[in-house]
Design an enzyme around this catalytic site. Sequence first.
Site, PDB file in Angstrom:
ATOM      1  N   GLU A 181       0.836  -1.202   0.000  1.00 56.25           N
ATOM      2  CA  GLU A 181       0.000   0.000   0.000  1.00 56.25           C
ATOM      3  C   GLU A 181       0.873   1.255   0.000  1.00 56.25           C
ATOM      4  O   GLU A 181       1.842   1.358   0.759  1.00 56.25           O
ATOM      5  CB  GLU A 181      -0.896  -0.032   1.245  1.00 56.25           C
TER       6      GLU A 181
ATOM      7  N   LYS B  46      -9.117   3.296  -2.602  1.00 53.95           N
ATOM      8  CA  LYS B  46      -9.492   2.523  -1.423  1.00 53.95           C
ATOM      9  C   LYS B  46     -10.901   2.909  -0.983  1.00 53.95           C
ATOM     10  O   LYS B  46     -11.270   4.089  -0.966  1.00 53.95           O
ATOM     11  CB  LYS B  46      -8.489   2.784  -0.289  1.00 53.95           C
TER      12      LYS B  46
ATOM     13  N   CYS C  56      -5.733  -3.372   1.850  1.00 52.44           N
ATOM     14  CA  CYS C  56      -5.511  -3.509   3.294  1.00 52.44           C
ATOM     15  C   CYS C  56      -6.788  -3.691   4.100  1.00 52.44           C
ATOM     16  O   CYS C  56      -7.320  -4.794   4.199  1.00 52.44           O
ATOM     17  CB  CYS C  56      -4.719  -2.301   3.802  1.00 52.44           C
TER      18      CYS C  56
ATOM     19  N   PRO D 267      21.622   2.598  29.379  1.00 55.25           N
ATOM     20  CA  PRO D 267      21.837   2.456  30.820  1.00 55.25           C
ATOM     21  C   PRO D 267      21.382   1.053  31.238  1.00 55.25           C
ATOM     22  O   PRO D 267      20.191   0.740  31.181  1.00 55.25           O
ATOM     23  CB  PRO D 267      20.936   3.540  31.417  1.00 55.25           C
ATOM     24  N   LEU D 268      22.324   0.208  31.615  1.00 57.97           N
ATOM     25  CA  LEU D 268      22.042  -1.195  31.932  1.00 57.97           C
ATOM     26  C   LEU D 268      22.061  -1.375  33.439  1.00 57.97           C
ATOM     27  O   LEU D 268      23.116  -1.345  34.075  1.00 57.97           O
ATOM     28  CB  LEU D 268      23.089  -2.094  31.262  1.00 57.97           C
ATOM     29  N   SER D 269      20.875  -1.583  34.023  1.00 56.43           N
ATOM     30  CA  SER D 269      20.749  -1.598  35.480  1.00 56.43           C
ATOM     31  C   SER D 269      20.961  -2.968  36.092  1.00 56.43           C
ATOM     32  O   SER D 269      21.101  -3.091  37.304  1.00 56.43           O
ATOM     33  CB  SER D 269      19.354  -1.098  35.877  1.00 56.43           C
ATOM     34  N   GLY D 270      20.930  -4.014  35.280  1.00 57.08           N
ATOM     35  CA  GLY D 270      20.998  -5.361  35.823  1.00 57.08           C
ATOM     36  C   GLY D 270      19.635  -5.939  36.126  1.00 57.08           C
ATOM     37  O   GLY D 270      19.533  -7.035  36.670  1.00 57.08           O
ATOM     38  N   GLY D 271      18.559  -5.211  35.749  1.00 49.89           N
ATOM     39  CA  GLY D 271      17.203  -5.707  35.913  1.00 49.89           C
ATOM     40  C   GLY D 271      16.666  -6.300  34.618  1.00 49.89           C
ATOM     41  O   GLY D 271      17.335  -6.270  33.573  1.00 49.89           O
ATOM     42  N   ILE D 272      15.449  -6.821  34.688  1.00 48.56           N
ATOM     43  CA  ILE D 272      14.873  -7.519  33.540  1.00 48.56           C
ATOM     44  C   ILE D 272      14.666  -6.591  32.347  1.00 48.56           C
ATOM     45  O   ILE D 272      14.973  -6.946  31.205  1.00 48.56           O
ATOM     46  CB  ILE D 272      13.548  -8.188  33.940  1.00 48.56           C
ATOM     47  N   ASP D 273      14.142  -5.387  32.580  1.00 46.24           N
ATOM     48  CA  ASP D 273      13.776  -4.529  31.453  1.00 46.24           C
ATOM     49  C   ASP D 273      14.980  -4.075  30.641  1.00 46.24           C
ATOM     50  O   ASP D 273      15.009  -4.220  29.408  1.00 46.24           O
ATOM     51  CB  ASP D 273      12.993  -3.313  31.963  1.00 46.24           C
ATOM     52  N   SER D 274      15.989  -3.515  31.302  1.00 47.09           N
ATOM     53  CA  SER D 274      17.163  -3.065  30.545  1.00 47.09           C
ATOM     54  C   SER D 274      17.925  -4.255  29.963  1.00 47.09           C
ATOM     55  O   SER D 274      18.512  -4.156  28.876  1.00 47.09           O
ATOM     56  CB  SER D 274      18.081  -2.203  31.415  1.00 47.09           C
TER      57      SER D 274
END
Length: 709
Positions: A46, A115, A176, A354-361
């Site tokens: 499209e 369309k 579509c 920024p890597l915090s050591g948690g699941i999200d980052s």
Amino acid sequence: MLARKVTLATCALNQWALDFEGNLQRILKSIEIAKSKGARYRLGPELEICGYGCADHYLESDTVLHSFQMLAELLASPTTEDIICDVGMPVMHKSSLYNCRVIFLNKKILLIRPKMTMANRGNYREMRWFLPWNKPREIEEHYLPEIIQLVTGQETVPFGDAVLATKETCLGSEICEELWTANSPHIAMSIDGVEIFTNSSASHHVLRKSYLRTDLIKTATSKNGGIYLFANQKGCDGDRLYYDGCAMIAVNGHIVAQGSQFSLDDVEVLTTTQDLEDVRAYRTDKTSGKLMANEVYPRVRVNFTLSLADDVDMPSVQPIQIRFHTPEEEISLGPACWLWDYLRRSSQAGFFLPLSGGIDSSATACVVYSMCRQVCFAVSHGNEQVLADARRMVSDHGYVPKDPRDFCRRVFTTCYMASENSSQDTCRRAKELAEQIGSHHINLNIDSAVKAVITIFNLVTGKSPQFTVHGGCSRENLALQNLQARIRMVLAYLFAQLSLWTSGKPGGLLVLGSANVDESLRGYMTKYDCSSADINPIGGISKADLRNFIQYCIENFQLTALRSIMSAPPTAELEPLAEGQIAQTDEADMGMTYAELSVFGKLRKIAKCGPYSMFCKLIHMWKAICTPRQVAEKVKHFFRTYSINRHKMTTLTPAYHAEDYNPDDNRFDLRPFLYNTSWSWQFKCINNQVTRLESTQGNIADGASNEIK
């Protein structure tokens, strides 16, 4: 002998909004590939000439002008000779703008098909720019602009709802959204004898959506037979959506060809050779459909065959086993492809996280690592465009990405920003994960910056805020948490801009955010903290799905550092530790679990529930675990905190759209950001219902007690 086997092509193209020259080259390449495979008809996505995501640029006359200029290039190109080409672009007809298919053959436009049903919900706003064609089975004359007349020699062409009649068959178009409506055009077209149906789409990825889309394509021909071609946009064309390709071809209710849903190939072409007699044989028993035939489509006659004279030896393509990705695979692949498109098209040199050591980052880091894996895979399979983009990013014209960890080190910087409230466990986890994926990792401490800001505050006010555990009030406690979070955001952007400069390398890095969809919905984030970034690949994904994705990465990427991250309780680490151990957890801070948040989110957005109707549903859904009064308190707490924090959605980092309960304020979830957070009447209705339910249950209990006596 009458030829009856037709060879048709459909494609998935990675088009980019307003990239007219790039879009043109990808269209030409797809036509070239289609012809090399013997196709006599080629279908594209499209609005492929200008790119689907032009948004308010559609209102500019330039967009229509440049689209016609590209159409003139296509018409004049030798590549488009001896094949029916079906391309998408905006067309102005009688002073109204339409989303159209322009179908042409050998420098002649056969039909402009507008369309008829606009996509105007969720992420789509087509009615803002386009008018739907509201004249079913009618055509008008369309006067072509001079730039096209010079190529085609035509002054006018048919414009409207018609079908093409070649020498041996009949083709009809859908665009579509028309496939998703209750009365799709292919229904009436099939009854009127159309045998080949085409659908040009810009269908974006949502987790678990591909099953529904595939089922719609299959059922389009299962009732009355036919050949159905589905073309789709792919990639990030300039905003939060990722179009996931997966071009398909169905015949008589079976999928015979399926393209990749996630790949870094800009052009992917599917072809099929099908015997029209198979369609006709399938329809011989469909007498009920023939008796209904009363809607006749205008036919545009085309002096052309889609088959070859001698086709007896040509085999028909047989049904295939459909491939579906698991949600974990979708998270691994979709956001990674989206990141790659954004990175290469923004001309930046990599990412900063920024890597915090948690699941999200950690999940965000894993998505980047998956991107690096896909880059190496694409290069190993001869993708020259990916190789050229990778070399430009790393400023090494001889570089060949073979090892994902090596490529990750060159384009990905992670940073653990410690404070006095951070634990050694999260620091260790972040470092181990960075080592396993290969990112360039930085450790730094923000305490001196925090103390400097507090010193300034003290100099001005004479006061120093304290955490609650040190005697401060809740306002002081929250302000100190927010200060740490915002300083991390400032440092993230500083390092993203200058990290490469310090080592003498050109370019900058894009800052990645890591807030998930549940935390955004609840507003569990500091405004302008590390959730504020350039883009966020996991911002549309739930906590539950992210946990499953982390497990997938452990098993498939051998990232063993994720095991300890999985087992640790989610925490912001913004309050003081208790004897060196974490004293703060996310779910305790929020006053609800992530599982509950997902339920609230789906009921609020997908089921369209306000506080009262949500309560009415949950007293049944949660009757085994909660009393009506407990349900009421949970619902009221959610709506209270949601409305207090809704203003944060106005500055939410652009995120990959993956969930239909996404609270993105930009265009998907349009709500006020200033609420009466007491919800006085709504909560009063809930309280009255709780009282009534408790009274009813009390009467039942008393009755049972009297019977026992």
